[in-house]
Design a protein around this motif. Sequence first.
Motif, PDB file in Angstrom:
ATOM      1  N   LEU A 105       0.857  -1.182   0.000  1.00 28.03           N
ATOM      2  CA  LEU A 105       0.000   0.000   0.000  1.00 28.03           C
ATOM      3  C   LEU A 105       0.895   1.235   0.000  1.00 28.03           C
ATOM      4  O   LEU A 105       1.734   1.394   0.890  1.00 28.03           O
ATOM      5  CB  LEU A 105      -0.899   0.017   1.239  1.00 28.03           C
ATOM      6  CG  LEU A 105      -1.857   1.206   1.398  1.00 28.03           C
ATOM      7  CD1 LEU A 105      -2.989   1.114   0.380  1.00 28.03           C
ATOM      8  CD2 LEU A 105      -2.420   1.265   2.820  1.00 28.03           C
ATOM      9  N   THR A 106       0.726   2.102  -0.988  1.00 24.21           N
ATOM     10  CA  THR A 106       1.500   3.336  -1.033  1.00 24.21           C
ATOM     11  C   THR A 106       0.779   4.446  -0.269  1.00 24.21           C
ATOM     12  O   THR A 106      -0.420   4.355   0.007  1.00 24.21           O
ATOM     13  CB  THR A 106       1.724   3.814  -2.478  1.00 24.21           C
ATOM     14  OG1 THR A 106       0.452   4.186  -3.047  1.00 24.21           O
ATOM     15  CG2 THR A 106       2.365   2.721  -3.334  1.00 24.21           C
ATOM     16  N   LYS A 107       1.518   5.486   0.055  1.00 22.31           N
ATOM     17  CA  LYS A 107       0.909   6.628   0.731  1.00 22.31           C
ATOM     18  C   LYS A 107      -0.215   7.218  -0.125  1.00 22.31           C
ATOM     19  O   LYS A 107      -1.290   7.540   0.389  1.00 22.31           O
ATOM     20  CB  LYS A 107       1.964   7.706   1.008  1.00 22.31           C
ATOM     21  CG  LYS A 107       1.387   8.972   1.620  1.00 22.31           C
ATOM     22  CD  LYS A 107       2.463  10.035   1.818  1.00 22.31           C
ATOM     23  CE  LYS A 107       1.850  11.327   2.356  1.00 22.31           C
ATOM     24  NZ  LYS A 107       2.870  12.390   2.549  1.00 22.31           N
ATOM     25  N   GLU A 108       0.021   7.346  -1.410  1.00 20.57           N
ATOM     26  CA  GLU A 108      -1.003   7.903  -2.302  1.00 20.57           C
ATOM     27  C   GLU A 108      -2.271   7.064  -2.277  1.00 20.57           C
ATOM     28  O   GLU A 108      -3.391   7.602  -2.223  1.00 20.57           O
ATOM     29  CB  GLU A 108      -0.460   7.993  -3.725  1.00 20.57           C
ATOM     30  CG  GLU A 108      -1.436   8.600  -4.727  1.00 20.57           C
ATOM     31  CD  GLU A 108      -0.869   8.671  -6.139  1.00 20.57           C
ATOM     32  OE1 GLU A 108      -1.497   9.329  -6.996  1.00 20.57           O
ATOM     33  OE2 GLU A 108       0.192   8.065  -6.374  1.00 20.57           O
ATOM     34  N   GLU A 109      -2.131   5.746  -2.302  1.00 28.47           N
ATOM     35  CA  GLU A 109      -3.294   4.861  -2.252  1.00 28.47           C
ATOM     36  C   GLU A 109      -4.033   4.988  -0.917  1.00 28.47           C
ATOM     37  O   GLU A 109      -5.273   4.969  -0.878  1.00 28.47           O
ATOM     38  CB  GLU A 109      -2.841   3.419  -2.471  1.00 28.47           C
ATOM     39  CG  GLU A 109      -2.369   3.156  -3.897  1.00 28.47           C
ATOM     40  CD  GLU A 109      -1.617   1.846  -4.043  1.00 28.47           C
ATOM     41  OE1 GLU A 109      -1.503   1.362  -5.189  1.00 28.47           O
ATOM     42  OE2 GLU A 109      -1.142   1.307  -3.018  1.00 28.47           O
ATOM     43  N   PHE A 110      -3.279   5.132   0.172  1.00 27.74           N
ATOM     44  CA  PHE A 110      -3.887   5.301   1.488  1.00 27.74           C
ATOM     45  C   PHE A 110      -4.682   6.600   1.557  1.00 27.74           C
ATOM     46  O   PHE A 110      -5.809   6.629   2.073  1.00 27.74           O
ATOM     47  CB  PHE A 110      -2.800   5.287   2.558  1.00 27.74           C
ATOM     48  CG  PHE A 110      -3.305   5.492   3.959  1.00 27.74           C
ATOM     49  CD1 PHE A 110      -4.032   4.509   4.611  1.00 27.74           C
ATOM     50  CD2 PHE A 110      -3.053   6.675   4.648  1.00 27.74           C
ATOM     51  CE1 PHE A 110      -4.491   4.690   5.912  1.00 27.74           C
ATOM     52  CE2 PHE A 110      -3.507   6.872   5.946  1.00 27.74           C
ATOM     53  CZ  PHE A 110      -4.233   5.874   6.576  1.00 27.74           C
ATOM     54  N   VAL A 111      -4.109   7.668   1.033  1.00 26.84           N
ATOM     55  CA  VAL A 111      -4.784   8.968   1.030  1.00 26.84           C
ATOM     56  C   VAL A 111      -6.104   8.880   0.272  1.00 26.84           C
ATOM     57  O   VAL A 111      -7.147   9.367   0.738  1.00 26.84           O
ATOM     58  CB  VAL A 111      -3.866  10.046   0.422  1.00 26.84           C
ATOM     59  CG1 VAL A 111      -4.648  11.325   0.126  1.00 26.84           C
ATOM     60  CG2 VAL A 111      -2.706  10.347   1.361  1.00 26.84           C
ATOM     61  N   LEU A 112      -6.085   8.253  -0.891  1.00 27.98           N
ATOM     62  CA  LEU A 112      -7.305   8.127  -1.697  1.00 27.98           C
ATOM     63  C   LEU A 112      -8.332   7.238  -0.998  1.00 27.98           C
ATOM     64  O   LEU A 112      -9.525   7.559  -0.975  1.00 27.98           O
ATOM     65  CB  LEU A 112      -6.960   7.561  -3.070  1.00 27.98           C
ATOM     66  CG  LEU A 112      -6.157   8.474  -4.010  1.00 27.98           C
ATOM     67  CD1 LEU A 112      -5.761   7.748  -5.269  1.00 27.98           C
ATOM     68  CD2 LEU A 112      -6.976   9.725  -4.357  1.00 27.98           C
ATOM     69  N   LYS A 113      -7.878   6.139  -0.417  1.00 29.90           N
ATOM     70  CA  LYS A 113      -8.780   5.208   0.244  1.00 29.90           C
ATOM     71  C   LYS A 113      -9.477   5.840   1.440  1.00 29.90           C
ATOM     72  O   LYS A 113     -10.680   5.651   1.662  1.00 29.90           O
ATOM     73  CB  LYS A 113      -7.983   3.973   0.703  1.00 29.90           C
ATOM     74  CG  LYS A 113      -8.744   2.988   1.579  1.00 29.90           C
ATOM     75  CD  LYS A 113      -9.798   2.235   0.825  1.00 29.90           C
ATOM     76  CE  LYS A 113     -10.421   1.161   1.707  1.00 29.90           C
ATOM     77  NZ  LYS A 113     -11.536   0.446   1.044  1.00 29.90           N
ATOM     78  N   GLU A 114      -8.717   6.626   2.223  1.00 35.88           N
ATOM     79  CA  GLU A 114      -9.246   7.211   3.449  1.00 35.88           C
ATOM     80  C   GLU A 114      -9.869   8.589   3.237  1.00 35.88           C
ATOM     81  O   GLU A 114     -10.437   9.166   4.164  1.00 35.88           O
ATOM     82  CB  GLU A 114      -8.128   7.327   4.494  1.00 35.88           C
ATOM     83  CG  GLU A 114      -7.513   6.002   4.889  1.00 35.88           C
ATOM     84  CD  GLU A 114      -8.500   5.083   5.599  1.00 35.88           C
ATOM     85  OE1 GLU A 114      -9.272   5.594   6.431  1.00 35.88           O
ATOM     86  OE2 GLU A 114      -8.495   3.876   5.313  1.00 35.88           O
ATOM     87  N   GLY A 115      -9.761   9.126   2.025  1.00 39.44           N
ATOM     88  CA  GLY A 115     -10.312  10.455   1.762  1.00 39.44           C
ATOM     89  C   GLY A 115      -9.577  11.551   2.497  1.00 39.44           C
ATOM     90  O   GLY A 115     -10.183  12.543   2.932  1.00 39.44           O
ATOM     91  N   LEU A 116      -8.261  11.394   2.652  1.00 36.90           N
ATOM     92  CA  LEU A 116      -7.458  12.381   3.379  1.00 36.90           C
ATOM     93  C   LEU A 116      -6.841  13.405   2.451  1.00 36.90           C
ATOM     94  O   LEU A 116      -6.779  13.211   1.236  1.00 36.90           O
ATOM     95  CB  LEU A 116      -6.325  11.657   4.140  1.00 36.90           C
ATOM     96  CG  LEU A 116      -6.766  10.562   5.121  1.00 36.90           C
ATOM     97  CD1 LEU A 116      -5.551   9.842   5.654  1.00 36.90           C
ATOM     98  CD2 LEU A 116      -7.585  11.161   6.261  1.00 36.90           C
ATOM     99  N   LYS A 117      -6.379  14.491   3.033  1.00 39.06           N
ATOM    100  CA  LYS A 117      -5.658  15.481   2.271  1.00 39.06           C
ATOM    101  C   LYS A 117      -4.182  15.134   2.268  1.00 39.06           C
ATOM    102  O   LYS A 117      -3.571  14.921   3.312  1.00 39.06           O
ATOM    103  CB  LYS A 117      -5.838  16.889   2.892  1.00 39.06           C
ATOM    104  CG  LYS A 117      -7.245  17.443   2.775  1.00 39.06           C
ATOM    105  CD  LYS A 117      -7.337  18.849   3.360  1.00 39.06           C
ATOM    106  CE  LYS A 117      -8.732  19.412   3.238  1.00 39.06           C
ATOM    107  NZ  LYS A 117      -8.841  20.789   3.804  1.00 39.06           N
ATOM    108  N   SER A 118      -3.601  15.033   1.087  1.00 34.96           N
ATOM    109  CA  SER A 118      -2.190  14.687   0.977  1.00 34.96           C
ATOM    110  C   SER A 118      -1.339  15.871   1.425  1.00 34.96           C
ATOM    111  O   SER A 118      -1.723  17.023   1.286  1.00 34.96           O
ATOM    112  CB  SER A 118      -1.836  14.314  -0.464  1.00 34.96           C
ATOM    113  OG  SER A 118      -0.491  13.930  -0.562  1.00 34.96           O
ATOM    114  N   VAL A 119      -0.178  15.550   2.010  1.00 37.80           N
ATOM    115  CA  VAL A 119       0.764  16.596   2.426  1.00 37.80           C
ATOM    116  C   VAL A 119       2.132  16.270   1.869  1.00 37.80           C
ATOM    117  O   VAL A 119       2.435  15.157   1.509  1.00 37.80           O
ATOM    118  CB  VAL A 119       0.830  16.689   3.962  1.00 37.80           C
ATOM    119  CG1 VAL A 119      -0.476  17.170   4.533  1.00 37.80           C
ATOM    120  CG2 VAL A 119       1.247  15.378   4.598  1.00 37.80           C
TER     121      VAL A 119
END
Length: 212
Positions: A198-212
């Motif tokens: 699981l990449t950070k980008e995939e985690f951000v999309l999955k959780e609906g978070l704002k990327s930093v």
Amino acid sequence: MSYFETYVEEYANRMGDWNMREINYSSYYWQDEKIRLRALREEDWETHFYNRFDTPARRLLECAVELPPTHEESKRFADSFSGFTMAHGRLMFTIEDMHGSNVGAVNLNSIDERNGTFSIGIQIDRDHRGQGYGTRTIRILLKYAFFERRLNKFNDAVLEGNEASAALMRKLGCVQEGVRRQVVYTDGKYHDLLLFGLTKEEFVLKEGLKSV
């Protein structure tokens, strides 16, 4: 130190714990609505000892049958991982529910700062499984690894037949990236390892978070 002196010291320590100010967890990072992470304590050796008797779960976790547990080994375990010492390359946490009950343990391991990769190991006590504690716990550690440690890729290997862990990986949004065939020998035969990532980008999309 005499027996009486030892008793007085232990009593004073207990009184000190009882007289501590109540902790305000309202802005505590290491929690969600159901579970909270904390450092290992000396008394956690008993939970580790108890869990070592759950052979099926330990086989799936360690990919082997362990020797019978001892009090001495369990105490060494709790002592070596208390204080976030990164013993054996692992950052170890105790998992509690909101009533303060110990429900399991989790660790951040295999951290490669240069390449940004890491893994997570977890065991939920058999008395507390099926309540979503594993998913919640790993989400907290993923958030920490991605947004506080600047890591980029979570990797995990699940023993063939460990359907609960494979389902957990998929629930978190992990992608099955491959299979290492017949690399673990236990229970009289060779088993595959399922590889998840699981990449950070995939985690951000999955959780609906704002990327930093």
